[in-house]
Write a protein that holds these residues in place. Sequence first.
Motif, PDB file in Angstrom:
ATOM      1  N   TRP A  39      36.188  42.339  35.612  1.00  0.00           N
ATOM      2  CA  TRP A  39      35.835  41.805  34.215  1.00  0.00           C
ATOM      3  C   TRP A  39      35.776  40.333  34.327  1.00  0.00           C
ATOM      4  O   TRP A  39      35.421  39.744  33.119  1.00  0.00           O
ATOM      5  CB  TRP A  39      36.732  42.533  33.116  1.00  0.00           C
ATOM      6  N   ILE A  40      36.078  39.745  35.137  1.00  0.00           N
ATOM      7  CA  ILE A  40      36.257  38.232  35.328  1.00  0.00           C
ATOM      8  C   ILE A  40      35.024  37.394  35.807  1.00  0.00           C
ATOM      9  O   ILE A  40      34.466  36.769  35.666  1.00  0.00           O
ATOM     10  CB  ILE A  40      37.429  37.730  36.149  1.00  0.00           C
ATOM     11  N   GLY A  41      34.337  38.451  36.614  1.00  0.00           N
ATOM     12  CA  GLY A  41      32.861  38.010  37.098  1.00  0.00           C
ATOM     13  C   GLY A  41      33.153  37.126  38.179  1.00  0.00           C
ATOM     14  O   GLY A  41      32.193  36.369  38.566  1.00  0.00           O
ATOM     15  N   ALA A  42      34.263  37.128  39.110  1.00  0.00           N
ATOM     16  CA  ALA A  42      34.223  36.414  40.164  1.00  0.00           C
ATOM     17  C   ALA A  42      33.517  37.225  41.256  1.00  0.00           C
ATOM     18  O   ALA A  42      33.293  38.325  41.363  1.00  0.00           O
ATOM     19  CB  ALA A  42      36.055  36.045  40.560  1.00  0.00           C
ATOM     20  N   PRO A  43      33.319  36.408  42.377  1.00  0.00           N
ATOM     21  CA  PRO A  43      32.878  37.088  43.537  1.00  0.00           C
ATOM     22  C   PRO A  43      33.657  38.143  44.077  1.00  0.00           C
ATOM     23  O   PRO A  43      34.950  37.992  44.154  1.00  0.00           O
ATOM     24  CB  PRO A  43      32.823  35.985  44.496  1.00  0.00           C
ATOM     25  N   LEU A  44      33.222  39.137  44.732  1.00  0.00           N
ATOM     26  CA  LEU A  44      33.938  40.191  45.486  1.00  0.00           C
ATOM     27  C   LEU A  44      34.602  39.211  46.797  1.00  0.00           C
ATOM     28  O   LEU A  44      33.765  38.670  47.241  1.00  0.00           O
ATOM     29  CB  LEU A  44      32.986  41.254  46.072  1.00  0.00           C
TER      30      LEU A  44
END
Length: 269
Positions: free
Chosen positions: A226-231
């Motif tokens: 839910w933070i939308g950072a890179p995998l």
Amino acid sequence: MPRDADNEAHWHAIAQRYECEPGPINLENGYFGRMSRAVQAQYLEHISFINRSNAVHVRQRFEQGENNELRRQLAGLIDVDPESVAFTRNATEALQSLIRNYNRLQPGDQVLISDLEYDTVKGAMRWLAATRGVEVIEVAHTHPASFDSLVHTYHDAFAQYPRLKLMALTHVTHRTGLVMPVAAIAKAARERAIDVILDGAHALGQVEFNLAELGIQFAGFNLHKWIGAPLTLGFLYIAPERLADIDPDMGEFHYPTTDVRARTSYSTP
Ligand SMILES: Cc1ncc(COP(=O)(O)O)c(C=O)c1O
């Protein structure tokens, strides 16, 4: 700008931040959330930079400095001391490190999971039976659940199994979307001296919370839902006053035992 569900201008602006495949739009963040265009652009830029600068940058500037700033920002996300968080590759790695390295279990103790836990967490808690000689208690909640039914299930379990020492608790469960009454459950656990490891994989970025107010000392999170950072990014949290209750991970020695980062595997960052 109002953010009502039918505010088309607002949602159009949000939609513009993301690239989409033609066809149905997959809004599922349960597995991982996609990066926004801006995050993706920065990510690609940094990958390219790291590729050019290689070890010179990573060893000297990243490990010695930028890493600390990132950690400070990470701690700011959940309003805790930077010294209490350490990066992992995902929530599973964080939670499994906490479960594996929790050092207060004796043979014959009991540990608790419920039907709402994530499978890798259940697996790690069951693994404790073979490696620590503990008994794994598995409870099933009543579904559909209510605040009272959830809290009662734990009260009953705590009364029925007096040798309980440790439990896993999922803040927002992937199984039903339920938000668990963490503060009430953690309070009841504390009264019985039962430690709680909180699975925050779906909480971070979905619900507002404060770990101190929830009464949580051990937790694992990821940044790619839910933070939308890179995998592939996650982190673990250990309240500073409880650090000694989690051993360094598999004899990790790059950081002193007083450093939370010793609770994760050391590798190329
Ligand atoms: C409740 C819950 N906990 C933990 C995880 C594991 O997260 P990660 O993929 O970061 O290991 C998931 C992933 O779906 C999850 O839904």
